[in-house]
Design a protein around this motif. Structure first.
Motif, short mmCIF file in Angstrom:
data_model
loop_
_atom_site.label_atom_id
_atom_site.label_comp_id
_atom_site.label_asym_id
_atom_site.label_seq_id
_atom_site.Cartn_x
_atom_site.Cartn_y
_atom_site.Cartn_z
N GLN A 166 -34.91 -19.79 -3.63
CA GLN A 166 -36.14 -20.74 -4.06
C GLN A 166 -36.21 -20.93 -2.38
O GLN A 166 -35.58 -20.88 -1.32
N GLY A 167 -37.92 -21.24 -2.51
CA GLY A 167 -37.78 -22.17 -0.85
C GLY A 167 -38.64 -20.79 0.13
O GLY A 167 -38.72 -19.90 -0.73
N GLU A 168 -38.70 -20.91 1.01
CA GLU A 168 -39.23 -19.90 2.42
C GLU A 168 -37.92 -18.20 2.54
O GLU A 168 -37.38 -19.76 2.80
N PRO A 169 -37.91 -17.53 2.87
CA PRO A 169 -37.10 -17.29 2.96
C PRO A 169 -36.64 -17.45 4.57
O PRO A 169 -38.24 -17.88 5.55
N ASP A 170 -35.17 -17.36 5.06
CA ASP A 170 -35.41 -17.98 6.49
C ASP A 170 -35.41 -16.20 7.35
O ASP A 170 -36.09 -17.57 9.10
N ARG A 171 -36.08 -14.86 7.16
CA ARG A 171 -36.82 -13.67 7.88
C ARG A 171 -37.49 -13.38 7.42
O ARG A 171 -37.47 -12.99 5.72
N ILE A 172 -38.09 -12.60 8.15
CA ILE A 172 -39.11 -11.63 7.28
C ILE A 172 -38.41 -10.09 8.38
O ILE A 172 -38.10 -10.55 9.16
N ILE A 173 -38.05 -8.65 7.54
CA ILE A 173 -37.35 -8.19 7.87
C ILE A 173 -38.02 -6.93 7.22
O ILE A 173 -38.62 -7.14 6.28
N ASN A 174 -37.53 -5.85 7.72
CA ASN A 174 -37.66 -4.23 7.14
C ASN A 174 -39.28 -4.13 7.09
O ASN A 174 -40.33 -3.77 6.16
N GLN A 175 -40.34 -4.23 8.51
CA GLN A 175 -41.21 -3.67 8.86
C GLN A 175 -42.68 -5.07 7.87
O GLN A 175 -43.03 -4.64 7.58
N GLY A 176 -41.68 -6.11 7.83
CA GLY A 176 -42.59 -7.03 6.89
C GLY A 176 -42.53 -7.25 5.22
O GLY A 176 -43.09 -7.52 4.32
N LEU A 177 -42.21 -6.45 4.91
CA LEU A 177 -41.78 -6.10 3.55
C LEU A 177 -40.31 -6.29 2.53
O LEU A 177 -40.46 -6.74 0.87
N CYS A 178 -39.97 -7.67 3.56
CA CYS A 178 -38.59 -8.41 2.57
C CYS A 178 -38.05 -9.32 3.31
O CYS A 178 -38.32 -9.66 4.48
N GLY A 179 -38.09 -10.51 2.64
CA GLY A 179 -37.84 -11.92 2.81
C GLY A 179 -36.12 -11.33 2.10
O GLY A 179 -35.79 -11.32 1.39
N ARG A 180 -35.44 -12.48 3.99
CA ARG A 180 -34.25 -12.45 4.01
C ARG A 180 -33.85 -13.81 4.05
O ARG A 180 -34.42 -14.83 4.77
N TYR A 181 -32.91 -14.58 3.12
CA TYR A 181 -32.01 -15.70 2.47
C TYR A 181 -31.11 -15.43 3.69
O TYR A 181 -29.84 -14.88 2.14
N HIS A 182 -30.54 -16.05 3.94
CA HIS A 182 -29.45 -15.63 5.29
C HIS A 182 -28.80 -16.71 4.47
O HIS A 182 -28.91 -17.76 4.77
N ASP A 183 -27.48 -16.00 4.58
CA ASP A 183 -26.15 -16.86 4.64
C ASP A 183 -25.75 -18.31 3.13
O ASP A 183 -25.85 -19.43 3.23
N ARG A 184 -26.69 -17.97 2.66
CA ARG A 184 -26.44 -18.71 1.23
C ARG A 184 -25.02 -18.58 0.41
O ARG A 184 -25.24 -20.11 0.07
#
Length: 160
Positions: free
Chosen positions: A24-42
């Motif tokens: 839910q919501g926006e990812p905490d970080r964009i990783i992997n050359q901009g192709l993956c949203g990381r929803y961190h420490d959930r």
């Protein structure tokens, strides 16, 4: 038989029992050359001792209405259920009332949601509603018993 009405899973309603893990919501970080949203420490993993381990559980799907006869808890560690499909599953929890479970509540996850039960939370067993019933489970690996079961004198019926 007492009846429990299944609720839709949301972070606020489930907060006393554990964490809802989702995107839910926006990812905490964009990783992997901009192709993956990381929803961190959930989820908050919590162990009195031992270590975190990852296991795979393959459970038989259940039919509704469900007869709920028992709940369990793990006093020495949290327990996280991560479905390995996009199917929802049933989550039953109960507040602790003086060392015994109070009146249970039932939630149905949304596709893609996982749950982490806080340490010591009374909960039902893993309850997939659809095949394949395959879950990654992150929980405490260590010595000693980490399981308490409570069998209700009168069963509950869990349904919509």
């Amino acid at each position: 038989m007492n009846r429990i009405t299944i609720q839709r899973m949301d972070a606020e309603g489930f907060a006393p029992f554990g964490d809802v893990i989702d995107t839910q919501g926006e990812p905490d970080r964009i990783i992997n050359q901009g192709l993956c949203g990381r929803y961190h420490d959930r989820a908050r993993l919590d162990f009195s001792d031992g270590r975190a381990g990852v296991s795979l559980f393959k459970a038989e799907p259940r039919k509704l209405p469900l007869t709920l006869e028992m709940v369990e808890r793990h006093p020495d560690g949290s327990q996280c259920f991560v479905p390995m499909s996009m199917h929802p599953f049933l989550v039953v929890v109960a507040p602790d009332e003086g060392g015994a479970p109070g009146t249970p509540m039932a939630f149905e996850t949304l596709p893609g949601q996982a749950v982490n039960f806080h340490r010591g939370t009374w909960h039902g067993v893993l309850t997939p509603l659809y095949e394949p019933g395959l879950f990654a489970v992150v929980d405490r690996i260590g010595g000693g018993a980490n399981l308490e079961e409570h069998w209700f004198e009168k069963a509950f019926q869990v349904a919509y």
